[in-house]
Write a protein that holds these residues in place. Sequence first.
Motif, mmCIF file in Angstrom:
data_model
loop_
_atom_site.group_PDB
_atom_site.id
_atom_site.type_symbol
_atom_site.label_atom_id
_atom_site.label_comp_id
_atom_site.label_asym_id
_atom_site.label_seq_id
_atom_site.Cartn_x
_atom_site.Cartn_y
_atom_site.Cartn_z
ATOM 1 N N VAL A 175 -1.426 -11.204 11.800
ATOM 2 C CA VAL A 175 -2.460 -12.063 11.136
ATOM 3 C C VAL A 175 -2.022 -12.275 9.640
ATOM 4 O O VAL A 175 -1.750 -13.507 9.242
ATOM 5 N N ILE A 176 -1.418 -11.004 9.129
ATOM 6 C CA ILE A 176 -0.940 -10.977 7.889
ATOM 7 C C ILE A 176 0.372 -11.616 7.359
ATOM 8 O O ILE A 176 0.723 -12.436 6.716
ATOM 9 N N LYS A 177 1.353 -11.376 8.463
ATOM 10 C CA LYS A 177 2.586 -12.002 8.561
ATOM 11 C C LYS A 177 2.494 -13.482 8.786
ATOM 12 O O LYS A 177 3.389 -14.194 8.092
ATOM 13 N N ASN A 178 1.741 -13.923 9.541
ATOM 14 C CA ASN A 178 1.458 -15.480 9.670
ATOM 15 C C ASN A 178 0.806 -16.032 8.439
ATOM 16 O O ASN A 178 1.553 -17.376 8.131
ATOM 17 N N LYS A 179 0.015 -15.608 7.747
ATOM 18 C CA LYS A 179 -0.481 -15.986 6.582
ATOM 19 C C LYS A 179 0.529 -16.004 5.281
ATOM 20 O O LYS A 179 0.516 -16.875 4.677
ATOM 21 N N MET A 180 1.245 -15.120 5.468
ATOM 22 C CA MET A 180 2.396 -14.944 4.260
ATOM 23 C C MET A 180 3.292 -15.978 4.581
ATOM 24 O O MET A 180 3.896 -16.606 3.492
ATOM 25 N N LYS A 181 3.592 -16.506 5.881
ATOM 26 C CA LYS A 181 4.550 -17.736 6.011
ATOM 27 C C LYS A 181 3.834 -19.023 5.715
ATOM 28 O O LYS A 181 4.590 -19.858 5.221
ATOM 29 N N ASN A 182 2.575 -19.152 5.687
ATOM 30 C CA ASN A 182 1.946 -20.279 5.582
ATOM 31 C C ASN A 182 1.383 -20.574 4.389
ATOM 32 O O ASN A 182 0.855 -21.624 3.928
ATOM 33 N N ASP A 183 1.043 -19.609 3.625
ATOM 34 C CA ASP A 183 0.252 -19.522 2.359
ATOM 35 C C ASP A 183 1.141 -18.759 1.340
ATOM 36 O O ASP A 183 1.318 -17.474 1.101
ATOM 37 N N LEU A 184 1.887 -19.571 0.317
ATOM 38 C CA LEU A 184 2.732 -18.991 -0.653
ATOM 39 C C LEU A 184 1.803 -18.046 -1.736
ATOM 40 O O LEU A 184 2.429 -17.057 -2.208
ATOM 41 N N GLN A 185 0.695 -18.397 -1.983
ATOM 42 C CA GLN A 185 -0.161 -17.590 -3.087
ATOM 43 C C GLN A 185 -0.468 -16.303 -2.255
ATOM 44 O O GLN A 185 -0.211 -15.269 -2.852
ATOM 45 N N PHE A 186 -0.941 -16.385 -1.143
ATOM 46 C CA PHE A 186 -1.050 -15.059 -0.360
ATOM 47 C C PHE A 186 -0.008 -14.088 -0.458
ATOM 48 O O PHE A 186 0.115 -13.012 -0.774
ATOM 49 N N LYS A 187 1.251 -14.717 -0.277
ATOM 50 C CA LYS A 187 2.589 -13.975 -0.077
ATOM 51 C C LYS A 187 2.767 -13.236 -1.627
ATOM 52 O O LYS A 187 3.255 -12.192 -1.537
ATOM 53 N N ILE A 188 2.595 -14.204 -2.461
ATOM 54 C CA ILE A 188 2.702 -13.671 -3.759
ATOM 55 C C ILE A 188 2.001 -12.370 -4.216
ATOM 56 O O ILE A 188 2.120 -11.535 -4.661
ATOM 57 N N LYS A 189 0.560 -12.611 -3.740
ATOM 58 C CA LYS A 189 -0.276 -11.434 -3.958
ATOM 59 C C LYS A 189 0.259 -10.111 -3.069
ATOM 60 O O LYS A 189 0.079 -9.194 -3.744
ATOM 61 N N ILE A 190 0.673 -10.461 -2.071
ATOM 62 C CA ILE A 190 1.308 -9.259 -1.038
ATOM 63 C C ILE A 190 2.346 -8.604 -2.049
ATOM 64 O O ILE A 190 2.541 -7.247 -1.796
ATOM 65 N N LEU A 191 3.320 -9.238 -2.590
ATOM 66 C CA LEU A 191 4.553 -8.862 -3.158
ATOM 67 C C LEU A 191 3.874 -8.099 -4.338
ATOM 68 O O LEU A 191 4.544 -7.113 -4.663
ATOM 69 N N GLU A 192 3.040 -8.497 -5.068
ATOM 70 C CA GLU A 192 2.461 -7.834 -6.274
ATOM 71 C C GLU A 192 1.740 -6.450 -5.762
ATOM 72 O O GLU A 192 1.852 -5.552 -6.545
ATOM 73 N N ILE A 193 1.152 -6.490 -4.716
ATOM 74 C CA ILE A 193 0.763 -5.284 -4.125
ATOM 75 C C ILE A 193 1.641 -4.043 -3.845
ATOM 76 O O ILE A 193 1.556 -3.084 -4.129
ATOM 77 N N VAL A 194 2.758 -4.708 -3.471
ATOM 78 C CA VAL A 194 3.901 -3.750 -3.115
ATOM 79 C C VAL A 194 4.309 -3.300 -4.439
ATOM 80 O O VAL A 194 4.653 -1.848 -4.488
ATOM 81 N N GLU A 195 4.539 -4.088 -5.530
ATOM 82 C CA GLU A 195 4.932 -3.459 -6.751
ATOM 83 C C GLU A 195 3.895 -2.767 -7.104
ATOM 84 O O GLU A 195 4.566 -1.647 -7.765
ATOM 85 N N SER A 196 2.646 -2.888 -7.189
ATOM 86 C CA SER A 196 1.702 -2.036 -7.833
ATOM 87 C C SER A 196 1.369 -0.827 -7.217
ATOM 88 O O SER A 196 1.043 0.422 -7.826
ATOM 89 N N ARG A 197 1.845 -0.489 -5.938
ATOM 90 C CA ARG A 197 1.598 0.540 -4.962
ATOM 91 C C ARG A 197 3.049 1.515 -4.843
ATOM 92 O O ARG A 197 2.774 2.502 -4.378
ATOM 93 N N SER A 198 4.096 0.951 -5.535
ATOM 94 C CA SER A 198 5.278 1.536 -5.308
ATOM 95 C C SER A 198 5.370 3.051 -5.844
ATOM 96 O O SER A 198 5.960 3.943 -5.176
ATOM 97 N N HIS A 199 4.752 3.318 -6.909
ATOM 98 C CA HIS A 199 4.653 4.718 -7.433
ATOM 99 C C HIS A 199 3.934 5.544 -6.489
ATOM 100 O O HIS A 199 3.982 6.821 -6.158
ATOM 101 N N LEU A 200 2.623 4.918 -6.128
ATOM 102 C CA LEU A 200 2.004 5.841 -5.056
ATOM 103 C C LEU A 200 2.702 6.133 -3.742
ATOM 104 O O LEU A 200 2.739 7.203 -3.226
ATOM 105 N N TYR A 201 3.506 5.099 -3.306
ATOM 106 C CA TYR A 201 4.203 5.125 -2.126
ATOM 107 C C TYR A 201 5.250 6.378 -2.204
ATOM 108 O O TYR A 201 5.567 6.938 -1.188
ATOM 109 N N SER A 202 5.895 6.380 -3.251
ATOM 110 C CA SER A 202 7.006 7.465 -3.665
ATOM 111 C C SER A 202 6.392 8.605 -3.590
ATOM 112 O O SER A 202 7.260 9.523 -3.091
ATOM 113 N N SER A 203 5.333 9.058 -3.839
ATOM 114 C CA SER A 203 4.711 10.472 -3.751
ATOM 115 C C SER A 203 4.240 10.638 -2.126
ATOM 116 O O SER A 203 4.314 11.539 -1.481
ATOM 117 N N TRP A 204 3.633 9.561 -1.761
ATOM 118 C CA TRP A 204 2.790 9.538 -0.380
ATOM 119 C C TRP A 204 3.803 9.457 0.731
ATOM 120 O O TRP A 204 3.652 10.253 1.622
#
Length: 267
Positions: A175-204
Motif C-alpha cells: 500500500v505504501i509503495k504504491n502510494k509513493m509511486k502515485n503521490d509525489l507529496q507522499f513520497k517526499i514525506k517518506i524521504l523526509e522521514i528517512v532522513e529524520s530517523r537516520s540517527h535513530l536507525y544508526s543506533s537501533w
Amino acid sequence: SLLIYDKEINQIVKLNSFFENLQNNLDLENINSSDRFTLIELMKKKEINIVTPLCPDYEHVKVGGNLYKYTFKKLGSGIGLMGKRFVSILSDLNKLFKREGIKLNINLLYGDFEGFNKLNCKRLNETENSFLKKIDQSSKSLSKKIKSAKKCSSIVKELSTKKAWEAKVKKNCEVIKNKMKNDLQFKIKILEIVESRSHLYSSWFPSLEKDDYLNLVIEQGAEYTTMGDLFSKNFKNICVLAFDHSKMKIFYGLNNKIPVLYGRGRY
C-alpha cells in the motif's frame, strides 16, 4: 470554508480552551483542525477509547533536560520511557476530559511485534521468546501503576496473531509503495522521514547501511498502518495518543480515519 464549516468552527472556538489545555498540560504537539473536528465528534458520544502504543523498555540515557536517547544495547522489563511519560500525564488527561463530561477508557499496548524482528533481537541479545516475556513483564508492571486502565497488554497478543500480523504488514508495505509511486507529496514525506530517523536507525540497526533506511521506514510505516487497522477494528470511538516519532503519524490514517495526538519529541 467559513460558511461550509460554520458549525464545526463554532464548536472548535467553544472548545478552544480545552484544546489549549490539552496541548499544554500533556505537552502535546499542535492538534490540527482535522483531528480537532474528529475529536469533537467523538466527544459528543461522551465516551472515548484512548489507545496508546508503547515502545518496549529499551535502554535509554538522559542527554539533558527532558531529552533522552535510546541506546538499544539491552531490553529491560520495566514500563519503559513512554510508559513513564504516560504515567506522568494521566492525572491531567483524566481531569481535562472529566471536566467535559467524557468517560475515558485507557488502553495501553506495548509493541510486542518488535520482538519478531531478528536484527532487533540480535542487537539486544534476546530471543523472540525472551523478548516477549519481558514485554509481558512490562505490561504487568504498568498495570500495577495504572490500575484504572481498561487494557494493559501488547498489540499482537491482544489484537491479532503473529501470522495475521505479518501478513497484514506485508500487504500494507505494498500500500505504501504504491502510494509513493502515485503521490509525489507522499513520497517526499517518506524521504523526509528517512532522513529524520537516520540517527535513530544508526543506533537501533548498526548493521544496516544508510541505503537500507528507506525500506526500513516502509516496513515500520506498514507496522503503524497495521496498528491503525487493528485499533479501528477492535475499539469504538477511538483516539490514538502516541509519544514516539510524530512524523510516523501519517501511516495510521492510510486505511482508516482516526484522530492521532502526539506528545512533543523527547528522544
